[in-house]
Structures are given as C-alpha cells and as structure tokens.
Write an enzyme that holds these catalytic residues in place. Sequence first.
Site, mmCIF file in Angstrom:
data_model
loop_
_atom_site.group_PDB
_atom_site.id
_atom_site.type_symbol
_atom_site.label_atom_id
_atom_site.label_comp_id
_atom_site.label_asym_id
_atom_site.label_seq_id
_atom_site.Cartn_x
_atom_site.Cartn_y
_atom_site.Cartn_z
ATOM 1 C CD GLU A 170 -2.648 -1.307 2.512
ATOM 2 O OE1 GLU A 170 -3.568 -0.486 2.707
ATOM 3 O OE2 GLU A 170 -2.338 -2.186 3.323
ATOM 4 C CB SER B 12 -5.757 -1.450 0.436
ATOM 5 O OG SER B 12 -5.581 -0.305 1.210
ATOM 6 C CE1 TYR C 152 -7.008 3.797 -1.139
ATOM 7 C CE2 TYR C 152 -6.433 1.535 -1.681
ATOM 8 C CZ TYR C 152 -6.744 2.500 -0.745
ATOM 9 O OH TYR C 152 -6.799 2.162 0.581
ATOM 10 N NE ARG D 122 -12.786 1.797 5.325
ATOM 11 C CZ ARG D 122 -11.566 1.532 4.879
ATOM 12 N NH1 ARG D 122 -10.638 2.483 4.917
ATOM 13 N NH2 ARG D 122 -11.254 0.348 4.409
ATOM 14 C CG ASP E 32 -13.927 -1.910 5.339
ATOM 15 O OD1 ASP E 32 -14.327 -0.735 5.419
ATOM 16 O OD2 ASP E 32 -12.772 -2.214 4.980
ATOM 17 C CD GLU F 255 -10.244 -5.520 6.191
ATOM 18 O OE1 GLU F 255 -9.113 -5.199 6.582
ATOM 19 O OE2 GLU F 255 -10.485 -6.005 5.076
ATOM 20 C CG ASN G 221 -9.429 -0.975 7.310
ATOM 21 O OD1 ASN G 221 -8.616 -1.639 6.702
ATOM 22 N ND2 ASN G 221 -10.735 -1.104 7.130
ATOM 23 N N GLY H 249 -7.243 5.200 5.027
ATOM 24 C CA GLY H 249 -6.660 6.107 4.057
ATOM 25 C C GLY H 249 -7.098 7.547 4.244
#
Length: 311
Positions: free
Chosen positions: A17, A144, A214, A253, A255, A271, A273, A277
């Site tokens: 990443e 990611s 992205y 964050r 998901d 998951e 994070n 980002g």
Amino acid sequence: MNRDLHVVVLMGGWSAEREVSLSSGRGIVEALRERGWSNVTEIDMDRNVAQLITAVRPDVVFNALHGTPGEDGTVQGMLDLMQVPYTHSGLETSVIAIDKELTKKVLVPHGIRMPAGEMVESESLFAADPMARPYVLKPVNEGSSVGVAIVTADGNYGNPIGRDVPGPWHEFDELLAEPFIRGRELTVAVLNDEPLAVTELKPKAGFYDYAAKYTDGLTEHICPAQVPDEVARSMMDMAAKAHRLLGCKGASRSDFRWDDEAGEAGVYLLEVNTQPGMTPLSLVPEQARYRGIDYGELVERLIAEALEGRE
C-alpha cells in the site's frame, strides 16, 4: 492548538500500500501547511527511519503509513521506545487489528457478527476447496483488499484455482478462507470514539478491490447509504463497539457486508482498519465532510488526540 509544534508526517514505506500511503501523507502535509503549521517534515520511511526521526526531533508523528510495518505494531513499538507521540492506534491494538483472525477472537465473543472462517495452506487449494463455493480468500494481515480473491462456482474471476493461474495462493503461504456474504458493501468511520456515517460502495465492475478503491471513477460512494434506519444503526453501533473493544485511537474504519435479504441479521463486520486512508478518494475524509468536518480539521483532530493521549 499550537501550530508551531514540529510534526513529522511518516509515509510511504515498502508495503503493498506504499502509493496509497504517499497520497495520504502528501494530503496531510498540504493541509497542515495551509492551516498555518510552521514546522512540518515529510519522511518517506526506509530502514533508517529511527535515525531520521531522532535527527529531526518531532513533537508528534502523524503516522500516514498503511499496511506493514506501519500498521501492524512495528512502527508503533519503535515510537513508544523513542517516547514520541503518534496518531492513531497504539502497539497492542495495531498487532491485533491487522490480523483478521485475532480481530475475530476479540470481537465475536462480545456479540459482533463476523463471517466464520479458517486458515488454509495455499498449497492445499490446488487439491480441494476448503469450504463450499462461493467463498473468499484473503491474506490475514493485509489491507486495501490486497490479495483478495472471490472463488465462485465457476472459479476465480472466471478461471479455476490452479498453479498456472495468478492469485493470492502464489503470493502467500497461508490464506484466510471465509464464506462469501452476498449483498452490499458498506463502511463506517469512527472518529474520536464517535461513528460518523454509513457509506455504501458500488464498484462499476467486479468487487471493491484495490483498483476500485483507489482509481477515480471505478466506485460510486453513497453517503449516507440508502439503507433502513435499523441497519444503519446496527452498523454504526458495531463499528463504535469494535473501535472501543480493540482500543483504537484517532480514526478507524469498519468494513461491512450486508445481506439485504436478511434484514438487520444480515449485517457482518469484515475487518477494522486502524489507519484508514487519507487520500482524495478515501472514506474517512468523505464521512467527516458529511458531518461538517473538513480535511484540515480532521487532520488536526487526529494530532490533538495523539498529543492528549500520549503526553
């Protein structure tokens, strides 16, 4: 806030990443300078990172790294030893949250619904499926959507798993296999312990993989998501609870997949994070904007919490 403090923005590194981290870091640097911060240093992390940080003597590090070793506790432990405060989660939280299996062991006993799964040797996939198709294969400690493959009845992206077929089975010795949850992709950001919103992610093709995340134009973001109120509340409650149980700091964050044929019972957390980002396409800044927090204020809030919690 004292904008004369020396901030090091740590970015880049050598994970899968790296480019995302560089984009996050550059955005953070620009935002700080625009808001009048007079002493901001950029560091593209290499193996001499400890010496570089020691040489510039920051008051605080904004950790804009993604993936290993910036998100797995390695950098956090180094900064703890150096007694330098830093943004986002600490050592223990980072070690647990980067590992999807460890995360389940913390969260599931507290009533957070997550897909059942098992670790499998990649070599074993060439002989037999670990569970009924469709299922998902993913590395246990990447973010990611790096290395994620959805294995359907017909194969993976139309091809069977095989030694001559590209896939994560060639990149990782072990993979986490989970049942595929049909339905919709959603996410919730938590900032300073408060869930911000629910965003639905609609890739134009395929699933929400690295490219979809992205590459501008490949995914539609719907914020707030058009879902029933009880489903939105369930996701926001689960995200806040996961943030708290894992001991996250700053922003996280979570998901989700939502099986929209099953109502609230179809909400599954995938998951968490711990260093989401901060790029122009990233979801935490987007949800912050929805809540009236611009990018620069978001960056400053993360720095303020780092200084408050680790002084």
